[in-house]
Design a protein around this motif. Structure first.
Motif, mmCIF file in Angstrom:
data_model
loop_
_atom_site.group_PDB
_atom_site.id
_atom_site.type_symbol
_atom_site.label_atom_id
_atom_site.label_comp_id
_atom_site.label_asym_id
_atom_site.label_seq_id
_atom_site.Cartn_x
_atom_site.Cartn_y
_atom_site.Cartn_z
ATOM 1 N N THR A 247 0.815 -1.181 -0.189
ATOM 2 C CA THR A 247 -0.197 0.020 0.022
ATOM 3 C C THR A 247 0.849 1.385 0.083
ATOM 4 O OG1 THR A 247 -0.037 0.194 2.344
ATOM 5 C CG2 THR A 247 -1.810 -1.107 1.587
ATOM 6 N N MET A 248 0.254 2.277 -0.570
ATOM 7 C CA MET A 248 0.940 3.738 -0.065
ATOM 8 C C MET A 248 -0.253 4.723 0.299
ATOM 9 S SD MET A 248 3.198 5.917 -2.906
ATOM 10 C CE MET A 248 2.173 6.192 -4.167
ATOM 11 N N ASN A 249 0.136 5.590 1.089
ATOM 12 C CA ASN A 249 -0.385 6.517 1.559
ATOM 13 C C ASN A 249 -0.467 7.905 0.812
ATOM 14 O OD1 ASN A 249 -1.219 4.864 3.603
ATOM 15 N ND2 ASN A 249 0.029 5.844 5.385
ATOM 16 N N GLU A 267 -2.502 11.828 10.908
ATOM 17 C CA GLU A 267 -3.647 11.357 11.266
ATOM 18 C C GLU A 267 -3.713 9.833 10.835
ATOM 19 O OE1 GLU A 267 -6.360 14.081 9.670
ATOM 20 O OE2 GLU A 267 -5.640 15.813 11.086
ATOM 21 N N ASP A 268 -4.721 9.132 11.092
ATOM 22 C CA ASP A 268 -4.943 7.893 10.775
ATOM 23 C C ASP A 268 -5.381 7.794 9.623
ATOM 24 O OD1 ASP A 268 -4.611 6.939 13.234
ATOM 25 O OD2 ASP A 268 -6.379 6.820 13.951
ATOM 26 N N GLU A 269 -4.785 6.792 8.662
ATOM 27 C CA GLU A 269 -5.373 6.676 7.226
ATOM 28 C C GLU A 269 -6.619 6.138 7.080
ATOM 29 O OE1 GLU A 269 -3.067 4.645 8.964
ATOM 30 O OE2 GLU A 269 -1.675 4.202 7.519
ATOM 31 N N THR A 270 -7.527 6.546 5.910
ATOM 32 C CA THR A 270 -8.565 6.055 5.471
ATOM 33 C C THR A 270 -8.196 5.004 4.438
ATOM 34 O OG1 THR A 270 -9.583 7.964 5.667
ATOM 35 C CG2 THR A 270 -10.784 6.364 4.528
ATOM 36 N N PRO A 271 -8.576 3.527 4.667
ATOM 37 C CA PRO A 271 -8.286 2.660 3.566
ATOM 38 C C PRO A 271 -9.344 3.111 2.355
ATOM 39 C CG PRO A 271 -8.439 1.577 5.753
ATOM 40 C CD PRO A 271 -8.975 2.728 5.789
ATOM 41 N N VAL A 272 -8.685 2.860 1.022
ATOM 42 C CA VAL A 272 -9.635 2.882 0.023
ATOM 43 C C VAL A 272 -9.587 1.417 -0.821
ATOM 44 C CG1 VAL A 272 -9.923 4.042 -2.168
ATOM 45 C CG2 VAL A 272 -8.899 5.162 -0.313
ATOM 46 N N LYS A 273 -10.936 1.012 -1.054
ATOM 47 C CA LYS A 273 -10.721 -0.369 -1.988
ATOM 48 C C LYS A 273 -10.231 -0.054 -3.181
ATOM 49 C CE LYS A 273 -14.173 -2.810 1.221
ATOM 50 N NZ LYS A 273 -14.618 -1.617 2.024
ATOM 51 N N GLN A 286 -5.007 5.508 2.248
ATOM 52 C CA GLN A 286 -4.319 4.354 2.075
ATOM 53 C C GLN A 286 -4.634 3.523 0.890
ATOM 54 O OE1 GLN A 286 -4.248 0.870 4.591
ATOM 55 N NE2 GLN A 286 -2.330 1.418 5.137
ATOM 56 N N LEU A 287 -3.897 3.608 -0.189
ATOM 57 C CA LEU A 287 -4.121 2.984 -1.592
ATOM 58 C C LEU A 287 -3.480 1.544 -1.515
ATOM 59 C CD1 LEU A 287 -3.853 6.132 -4.073
ATOM 60 C CD2 LEU A 287 -5.812 5.276 -2.483
ATOM 61 N N LEU A 305 -0.625 16.796 -4.967
ATOM 62 C CA LEU A 305 -0.761 15.054 -4.455
ATOM 63 C C LEU A 305 0.597 14.885 -3.365
ATOM 64 C CD1 LEU A 305 -2.384 12.471 -4.605
ATOM 65 C CD2 LEU A 305 -0.620 11.926 -6.345
ATOM 66 N N PHE A 306 0.450 14.486 -2.454
ATOM 67 C CA PHE A 306 1.574 14.120 -1.529
ATOM 68 C C PHE A 306 1.484 12.829 -1.166
ATOM 69 C CE2 PHE A 306 3.009 18.230 0.431
ATOM 70 C CZ PHE A 306 1.719 18.854 0.013
ATOM 71 N N THR A 307 2.660 12.163 -1.726
ATOM 72 C CA THR A 307 2.836 10.796 -1.541
ATOM 73 C C THR A 307 3.986 10.228 -0.514
ATOM 74 O OG1 THR A 307 4.342 10.684 -3.469
ATOM 75 C CG2 THR A 307 2.295 10.450 -4.079
ATOM 76 N N GLN A 308 3.521 9.034 -0.064
ATOM 77 C CA GLN A 308 4.479 8.364 1.191
ATOM 78 C C GLN A 308 5.755 7.927 0.414
ATOM 79 O OE1 GLN A 308 2.686 4.932 2.333
ATOM 80 N NE2 GLN A 308 4.308 4.666 3.953
ATOM 81 N N HIS A 309 5.719 7.553 -0.899
ATOM 82 C CA HIS A 309 6.833 6.890 -1.372
ATOM 83 C C HIS A 309 7.074 7.828 -3.045
ATOM 84 C CE1 HIS A 309 7.206 3.507 0.974
ATOM 85 N NE2 HIS A 309 5.863 3.329 0.961
ATOM 86 N N HIS A 310 7.963 7.589 -3.462
ATOM 87 C CA HIS A 310 8.036 8.489 -4.639
ATOM 88 C C HIS A 310 7.319 7.721 -5.709
ATOM 89 C CE1 HIS A 310 10.013 10.462 -8.103
ATOM 90 N NE2 HIS A 310 10.486 11.290 -7.165
#
Lengths: 433, 334
Positions: A247-249, A267-273, A286-287, A305-310
């Protein structure tokens, strides 16, 4: 170390790997019509000969010197050459010292701290490091010298930017910023930079030690990248390919301010299906990857768009659009024995004895790994700011002007190898009165 | 002391970096750091001006018996002047900071960078020693007329060289940067002043070594008296004098001569007499008798820091050079 006399001659040290552009910069400085008299101490393996009225060849003799209770290395040849130069009536406005490509800047800097004659007549103004933006990557990972040159710098010129795409430059700048959060970074081509950017930078000036910018000192963002997209109203497809994690936030914000994004990422992440929906706003998603999603914009406009990883790691694709102002906040991977910066900001008052004990112990035990440090401290019971700076185990500090109406605070930065952020923070906390 | 009076004064274009009296006719040669060399007659009149070294002159040395003046400089060369004609010597390094005639007069030693070379009176290369491991920061002939021998100081120690062998006769190790070397006239001692504010003393016969600490700054000023008993050292604003008679200075308390307000820059004993001259950054010159160490027997205040002091061969004159180019010569009657 006593106060430096007002009329001391400033010395600028130029470092950088072979081919980074030191000689180009030197020649530029020497040929510009600035009306200053400049003497150059050139290393004997100068890349290109320099034609100037006073160029002295140096042989980079480094020796160990026992300075009372500590040992350090100094440049013996500089003591000899500069000592002789300062006897002359035809004084110079500036002295430039060029080091060889593989030089460790430590001994050069320390020379100006340990020799009384040098301290009396000269002042180290700053270390300027040139970086070949195209070829530095390989060296940053493998070469101790390249890492040290970046770590010691007051000014870093990312040179040859015309040979590198902007996204690479962003990544490089972020990597360098993580190593040395205190340096001023300029992007240059052919080493074209204003003289003010490299001379009189006051990098070792105690009076300017407080100019540590706390914003630069916390480069530990929980995201690695941000980019601004111009989205149409309605739905755009966001697609992720398989990446290093399942996953990636991400967060999609109307604002490009990383400070605001940082709050959302805490904050807590919202999982997306898979196939699910994202909306711009203060929410951390959280994707799962690989998957497709729908981005729903209420109206057309710019969103960051801010991404957890590149995004390259997941081959992120947002409706085939190209991000503007893409900015990397963190290198793609962590490094062993990494050179990093640790900044501490705190408003609290410090207990001077405990502070002495902590700094004394720190320099004794970690001095070899600490390349530079500087800052301003709020000492309990003192109406004045305490400013300090140091190179390895050499420490220079004094009570500066009164705080006056400025809010009392501490802002300090350490640049070094294997720095333990938690330990430094804890050590500092224990000095609070 | 019956008196000191100023005989004459002159002005050099820049900081006086070297002073040397001719043993033949009491001429005084003086070099400015920026290059020019002037030879003054005993009465202070300029006898001749010599082309200095490009980028600056560093050293001057008169031959002990002939009218031959050696100069060395930042252009990597040494010159051997006979009157107004000269032979140019290639020192082998980008800069040559030392030039000194041996006590016998058979050899001129030049040193620059890692190169130590010997030349004969005609300016012919007599010996090139193997490279030193680091820049030669100090050079001193041992004061023995019967067999020439010289000492060089570098980072890592002192080397003692004979004039007829490439290999050092001796290496005295020191883990530090040596910036001054001096040998006592009786040959017993060799001392080095060091960048790390220590004084190193070697007793050459036994191989014993002592280290004196507590100096404020690096020690560039070393002077032995004519007998080899007293060693005067700089390294602060106080002249520290060690008595090296008997078993040596180990465990003894040195004499502390106080007259200067700033760091010492020059120290020299008379060649045969007992007077010691000292100069400091604040422009003060003092002359001392060691049997009356409480106060100098004479002092003078000049307007710039003292850079050089030199006694004339007959010990009756003291030449004083300053950082701003003043040159003053005093008559000193004991």
């Amino acid at each position: 170390m006593s106060a430096q006399p007002f009329n001391s001659v400033p010395v600028t040290v130029l470092t950088g790997f072979l081919g980074s552009g030191k000689t180009t910069l030197l020649n530029r400085i020497l040929t510009e019509h600035h009306g200053k008299r400049i003497a150059v101490i050139e290393n004997e393996f100068g890349e290109v000969g320099i034609d100037h009225e006073l160029v002295v060849n140096a042989d980079e003799e480094v020796f160990e010197m026992n300075n009372g209770c500590i040992c350090c290395t100094v440049r013996g040849d500089l003591i000899r050459i500069l000592g002789n130069l300062m006897k002359r009536r035809d004084r110079f406005d500036y002295i430039l010292v060029e080091t060889t490509g593989l030089a460790d800047p430590g001994p050069v800097a320390q020379t100006f701290f340990v020799d009384d004659e040098m301290k009396a007549k000269l002042r180290l103004d700053g270390i300027v490091t040139l970086v070949d933006a195209k070829h530095i990557w390989q060296h940053l990972d493998t070469s101790k010298e390249a890492q040290e040159q970046v770590a010691f710098a007051d000014v870093i010129l990312l040179n040859k930017t015309d040979l590198v795409p902007p996204t690479e430059l962003d990544k490089l700048e972020a990597r360098i910023r993580q190593m040395n959060a205190a340096a001023k970074i300029h992007r240059t081509q052919n080493a074209v930079v204003s003289l003010d950017a490299v001379l009189n930078v006051g990098g070792f000036n105690l009076q300017r030690a407080h100019e540590v910018d706390p914003k630069f000192m916390e480069p530990e963002y929980p995201f690695e990248w941000a980019g601004t997209y111009t989205l149409p109203a309605g739905d755009t497809v966001l697609e992720l390919q398989p990446g290093p994690d399942p996953t990636m936030n991400v967060a999609l914000l109307p604002d490009a301010d990383p400070e605001k994004a940082m709050l959302i990422f805490s904050e807590d992440e919202t999982p997306v299906k898979p196939g699910g929906e994202l909306r711009p706003g203060a929410r951390l998603y959280q994707l799962p990857a690989p998957e497709k999603f729908t981005v729903r914009a209420p109206s057309a406009g710019k969103f960051t768009l801010f991404t957890q990883h590149h995004p390259d790691e997941f081959q992120l694709n947002l409706g085939g659009l190209t991000a503007a102002n893409g900015r990397a906040f963190k290198p793609d991977h962590q490094h062993d024995n990494a050179v990093t910066s640790v900044g501490i900001t705190h408003p609290g008052e410090l207990h001077s004895d405990r502070l002495n004990d902590w700094l004394g112990k720190l320099l004794r035990e970690k001095g070899t790994d600490i390349y530079r440090m500087k800052g301003v401290l709020n000492i309990k019971g003192s109406p004045k700011r305490f400013v300090f700076q140091g190179v390895h185990m050499l420490f220079d500090g004094k009570a500066d002007r009164p705080w006056g109406s400025d809010p009392r605070h501490n802002a300090l930065i350490f640049i070094g190898r294997n720095l333990d952020r938690a330990e430094l923070n804890e050590g500092f906390q224990q000095c609070l009165a | 002391m019956s008196g000191v009076k100023r005989l004459w004064q002159a002005r050099l274009p820049d900081h006086v970096i070297a002073l040397a009296w001719s043993p033949v006719n009491s001429q005084l040669s003086a070099a400015a750091v920026s290059g020019p060399v002037t030879v003054f007659r005993a009465d202070g009149e300029t006898e001749r001006e010599l082309a200095g070294h490009a980028f600056g002159t560093a050293a001057l040395s008169w031959h002990p018996t002939d009218s031959l003046l050696a100069s060395a400089g930042q252009d990597g060369k040494a010159r051997l002047w006979n009157g107004t004609t000269c032979v140019e010597l290639q020192g082998g390094a980008p800069w040559i900071e030392h030039a000194a005639w041996s006590p016998s007069g058979n050899f001129l030693a030049t040193a620059g960078g890692k190169k130590l070379r010997l030349w004969d009176k005609a300016g012919k290369l007599a010996r090139e020693y193997p490279d030193h491991p680091a820049t030669i920061a100090a050079l001193a002939w041992r004061p023995m007329k019967d067999r020439d021998s010289l000492a060089t100081g570098t980072y890592g120690g002192v080397f003692i060289w004979k004039t007829d062998a490439d290999k050092p006769q001796r290496k005295l190790d020191y883990q530090g940067s040596i910036i001054a070397v001096a040998c006592s006239s009786d040959g017993r001692y060799l001392v080095s002043g060091n960048q790390d504010s220590t004084l190193k003393v070697w007793l050459l016969k036994s191989g014993d070594e002592l280290e004196m600490t507590g100096y404020a700054t690096k020690i560039r000023e070393l002077a032995w008296d004519a007998t080899g008993r007293y060693l005067a050292t700089g390294g602060s604003e106080v002249v520290i004098v060690w008595d090296c008679s008997g078993k040596g200075p180990r465990g003894t308390k040195p004499a502390m001569l106080v007259a200067h307000e700033q760091r010492l820059t020059a120290l020299t004993f008379q060649r045969a007499g007992k007077l010691l001259a000292s100069g400091s950054e604040d422009g003060r010159v003092a002359v001392w008798r060691l049997d009356k160490p409480k106060a100098p027997v004479w002092t003078e205040q000049l307007t710039a820091g003292i850079s050089q002091l030199a006694w004339s061969p007959d010990d009756t004159r003291l030449a004083v050079g300053t950082a701003s180019g003043e040159l003053e010569v005093y008559h000193v009657a004991d």
